[in-house]
Motif scaffolding. Sequence first.
Motif, PDB file in Angstrom:
ATOM      1  N   LYS A  66       0.831  -1.202   0.000  1.00  0.00           N
ATOM      2  CA  LYS A  66       0.000   0.000   0.000  1.00  0.00           C
ATOM      3  C   LYS A  66       0.865   1.252   0.000  1.00  0.00           C
ATOM      4  CE  LYS A  66      -3.636   1.185   2.885  1.00  0.00           C
ATOM      5  NZ  LYS A  66      -4.451   0.874   4.081  1.00  0.00           N
ATOM      6  N   ASN A  67       1.903   1.239   0.827  1.00  0.00           N
ATOM      7  CA  ASN A  67       2.785   2.401   0.936  1.00  0.00           C
ATOM      8  C   ASN A  67       3.691   2.571  -0.275  1.00  0.00           C
ATOM      9  OD1 ASN A  67       1.684   2.618   3.448  1.00  0.00           O
ATOM     10  ND2 ASN A  67       3.486   1.855   4.555  1.00  0.00           N
ATOM     11  N   LYS A  68       3.735   1.557  -1.118  1.00  0.00           N
ATOM     12  CA  LYS A  68       4.611   1.557  -2.298  1.00  0.00           C
ATOM     13  C   LYS A  68       6.050   1.859  -1.921  1.00  0.00           C
ATOM     14  CE  LYS A  68       1.022   2.552  -5.595  1.00  0.00           C
ATOM     15  NZ  LYS A  68       0.722   2.681  -6.972  1.00  0.00           N
ATOM     16  N   GLU A  69       6.443   1.352  -0.794  1.00  0.00           N
ATOM     17  CA  GLU A  69       7.789   1.581  -0.313  1.00  0.00           C
ATOM     18  C   GLU A  69       8.644   0.357  -0.671  1.00  0.00           C
ATOM     19  OE1 GLU A  69      10.598   2.274   2.715  1.00  0.00           O
ATOM     20  OE2 GLU A  69      10.628   2.855   0.599  1.00  0.00           O
ATOM     21  N   PRO A  70       9.574   0.482  -1.648  1.00  0.00           N
ATOM     22  CA  PRO A  70      10.283  -0.715  -2.108  1.00  0.00           C
ATOM     23  C   PRO A  70      11.129  -1.396  -1.041  1.00  0.00           C
ATOM     24  CG  PRO A  70      11.075   1.271  -3.240  1.00  0.00           C
ATOM     25  CD  PRO A  70       9.935   1.683  -2.393  1.00  0.00           C
ATOM     26  N   LYS A  71      11.732  -0.606  -0.157  1.00  0.00           N
ATOM     27  CA  LYS A  71      12.577  -1.240   0.859  1.00  0.00           C
ATOM     28  C   LYS A  71      11.722  -2.018   1.851  1.00  0.00           C
ATOM     29  CE  LYS A  71      16.765  -0.794   3.381  1.00  0.00           C
ATOM     30  NZ  LYS A  71      17.339  -0.162   4.554  1.00  0.00           N
ATOM     31  N   GLN A  72      10.597  -1.433   2.201  1.00  0.00           N
ATOM     32  CA  GLN A  72       9.685  -2.080   3.139  1.00  0.00           C
ATOM     33  C   GLN A  72       9.168  -3.382   2.515  1.00  0.00           C
ATOM     34  OE1 GLN A  72       6.331   0.425   4.124  1.00  0.00           O
ATOM     35  NE2 GLN A  72       5.890  -0.722   5.977  1.00  0.00           N
ATOM     36  N   LYS A  73       8.876  -3.300   1.221  1.00  0.00           N
ATOM     37  CA  LYS A  73       8.364  -4.469   0.511  1.00  0.00           C
ATOM     38  C   LYS A  73       9.410  -5.576   0.498  1.00  0.00           C
ATOM     39  CE  LYS A  73       5.551  -5.009  -3.593  1.00  0.00           C
ATOM     40  NZ  LYS A  73       5.361  -4.599  -4.979  1.00  0.00           N
ATOM     41  N   LYS A  74      10.657  -5.168   0.267  1.00  0.00           N
ATOM     42  CA  LYS A  74      11.745  -6.149   0.232  1.00  0.00           C
ATOM     43  C   LYS A  74      11.858  -6.853   1.574  1.00  0.00           C
ATOM     44  CE  LYS A  74      16.577  -6.525  -1.229  1.00  0.00           C
ATOM     45  NZ  LYS A  74      17.858  -5.821  -1.262  1.00  0.00           N
ATOM     46  N   ASN A  75      11.806  -6.067   2.633  1.00  0.00           N
ATOM     47  CA  ASN A  75      11.894  -6.665   3.976  1.00  0.00           C
ATOM     48  C   ASN A  75      10.716  -7.576   4.258  1.00  0.00           C
ATOM     49  OD1 ASN A  75      14.301  -5.424   4.549  1.00  0.00           O
ATOM     50  ND2 ASN A  75      13.360  -3.652   5.533  1.00  0.00           N
ATOM     51  N   ALA A  76       9.546  -7.142   3.810  1.00  0.00           N
ATOM     52  CA  ALA A  76       8.360  -7.963   4.043  1.00  0.00           C
ATOM     53  C   ALA A  76       8.470  -9.287   3.295  1.00  0.00           C
ATOM     54  CB  ALA A  76       7.111  -7.199   3.612  1.00  0.00           C
TER      55      ALA A  76
END
Lengths: 444, 392
Positions: A66-76
Amino acid sequence: MNKDERAFYTINRFGLGPKQGELASVRNDPRGWLFDQLNNMGSYRSPAVLNLDYRKIVSEFQQAKKNKEPKQKKNARKAIKKFGFQYIQQELMACQHTTHPLIERLVMFWSNHFTVSSRKQNVIPLIPDYVTHAIRGNLKGRFSDMLIAVEQHPAMLLYLDNVGSVSPNSVVGKRRKRGLNENLAREILELHTMGAVGGYQQSDVESLARIITGWGINKPTATEYATFNFRNRAHDAGTKVLLGTEYHNDGVEEGIRALKNIAQHPSTAQFIATKLVRYFVADNPPPRLIKNVAHTFLETDGHLNEVMIELIKNDETWRYSKAKFKNPYEFFISTLRALPVEISAKLVKKSFQALNFIPYTAPSPGGWPDDTSHWATADALKKRINWSYRFTRASQKEFGDAHQMIDTIVGKALSSETQKMVRGAGSKKEALALLFISPEFQRK
Amino acid sequence: MSAISRRDFNKIIVASGLSFMIPSLGGVMAADRQKRFLLVILRGALDGLAAVPPFGDTNYEKARAGLALPNNAILPLDDFFGLHHSLESLYQLFKQKELAVFHAIASPYRKRSHFEAQDIIENGMSSPASTSSGWLNRAVESLVGNAEIQASALAVGGNVPIVLQGKAAVNSWSPDVLPEPHDEFMNRVSYMYQSDPLLHSLLEQSKEMDMIAMTGDNQKKNRNFTNLIQTAGNFMAEEKGPMIGVVELGGWDTHANQGLENGILSNKLKEFARGIQAYKGAMGNRWKDTVVLAVTEFGRTVKMNGTRGSDHGTASVAFVAGGNMNGGMVRGKWPGLAVQNLYQERDLYPTSDLRALMKTIMHQHLNISKSKLDSYIFPDSQNVGYFKQLLG
């Protein structure tokens, strides 16, 4: 066969390979050991924590998306992978310690028969729940119970794309111009029940696809687990003909009725019996044995325990020693049972890498193949040799008297060549490595 | 009951493709035993427009703003298409007519999931989940008339990919992650296996394979692409070596900071080109009997995205190289880069089907019949035609 050989054979063919001392407890009545385990099916609890809670990691991934945050997505994504690994660790622990290895083998068989794969990332978090509830939870019941639980489980509905399958004539279909996805329906017939030559037509695939339109999920959230959800607005309200039977609009019940009917089809009995006999008896399953098992399947309305009892009771089952080859997972587990080291994440990762195998990554919904020629290759054997040598070398456990230990694992079940090499080895660790790589240890 | 029947034992020996014990394959072969075919699967969706820039298209620079290569980074193949300068060694092959480039080519799959698209370029069907066998395995089945004796196929680098899975027995090889046990230990293992025909033959095979893999200066342990593809070459260059090989190279999914004349994609292209060159070297004088096909599951968006990269697209490029090619051409109908010519206003429009290229190679190079290709190896592909004169 001497008594030890018969016990060793039983423990490998129907169990997970011998723990220290297991041979002694099986020796006097191998078949009885198996019947006891089946009798305990209702009360068996696996000795590991298997139903891991996935809500947190899934909601974190959804947040990141949702946040479109690539680093957050990678961690997730990493967290999801780690979760999957933790589950496999738990499964390995269960297999290492279980006193009911036949039951764990049945879990493996049915999880592979009803394969879901971690190749699809959104399936990974649901795998523990799937195996725990859809598979383990239905081992004591009938085939149709497991079939329905599996096909209604969010993991399967996602894996085989039924969540997006919509009747073109439904409310949703008309509005969004969406249509049928036949994937799940086809695999139900081809892979889960009747088999490719079971006698169904393309029209049956389409009918079944229409019958199970609307079979979708409630997505998991931070506080809610994923659950089956029937969407009438996507469901096909027409009449369908499946295997000669008519199905009128009856909401979710249509699909349940269809699955029950398919489960009772003689082709299903034949297909399931063939797979079970191949798994527990021989790569080329003897037709007469298949026939007997299929007969029991039909007579008992697919009662899984009864079918296994028939398989074990049948004398023909016991005529095929050395007829099956352990796959890498079974091989790894058998070494962990013989040498019960702590199952660390590091050991698991390195072993899978070295042995070239990761569970739940079958390349197709057909699952992992079940024949020697697939697993017994030059490269795979080399990998096992290198790994066995390294594994025993790196093991922190003190062996004490290696010969005594080997005695409690295999007793007199080794050939004279293997005995000679194992007992004449240069060190305790090498003796164990040689045992693990021996011909007797490659087969089940 | 014996551990393994003689029939199964023979199957395993023959399937190795390497043991000196292979019985002569007789006159039932469809293809000449000396032919070689290597499939390179480029996983992750290679940006065909960056690898083979259509600089002659008047819309190129505008449509690909941010990703359009400057002229000095393009090696011209003709007056319309060029190669990214990182593909220097492929350029040499092109000039020697040993390389053909296929542009605006795609599988019949139109969604943009990596894993589904990869399934489909491997299973040879028109939909992803349809089968658990790969087209190349089905081709291996067709290579010989006698079902018992199977032409050999080898996957290098790890597990056997779907494209090689199926009824035909295939082999695999990958570098050892762990060190080998010392000789004395291996002698003991050999001794243990002496009355086990299956394990004995597998152990012998693995020794032979290791010897072959060690040829040349590549490191046995190294898992990089050049090493793997060169090792594939080492195996395939043997007289009784596998006719079919498969290797893979991932890392093409350039969603962010793709780079232009340098950068992530440029490095990948260098790696790929280096590998092809190494393979040609390893094949030696068998290169004239060899065809290499490199494919990717789909291409990338024409327009640059918000992170200086590109997203999943549709049509891309395929490369065919070999010592007996009718090469030196960029083939396939060019659809153009004007917005109205794009697929869904975002992707290069596919004008050729990848299956056409795969079928053409199987037919022209390996002599597999069109009827088998159209119905069994690539089911329901009767309407997918063949390219003219790919070889010779």
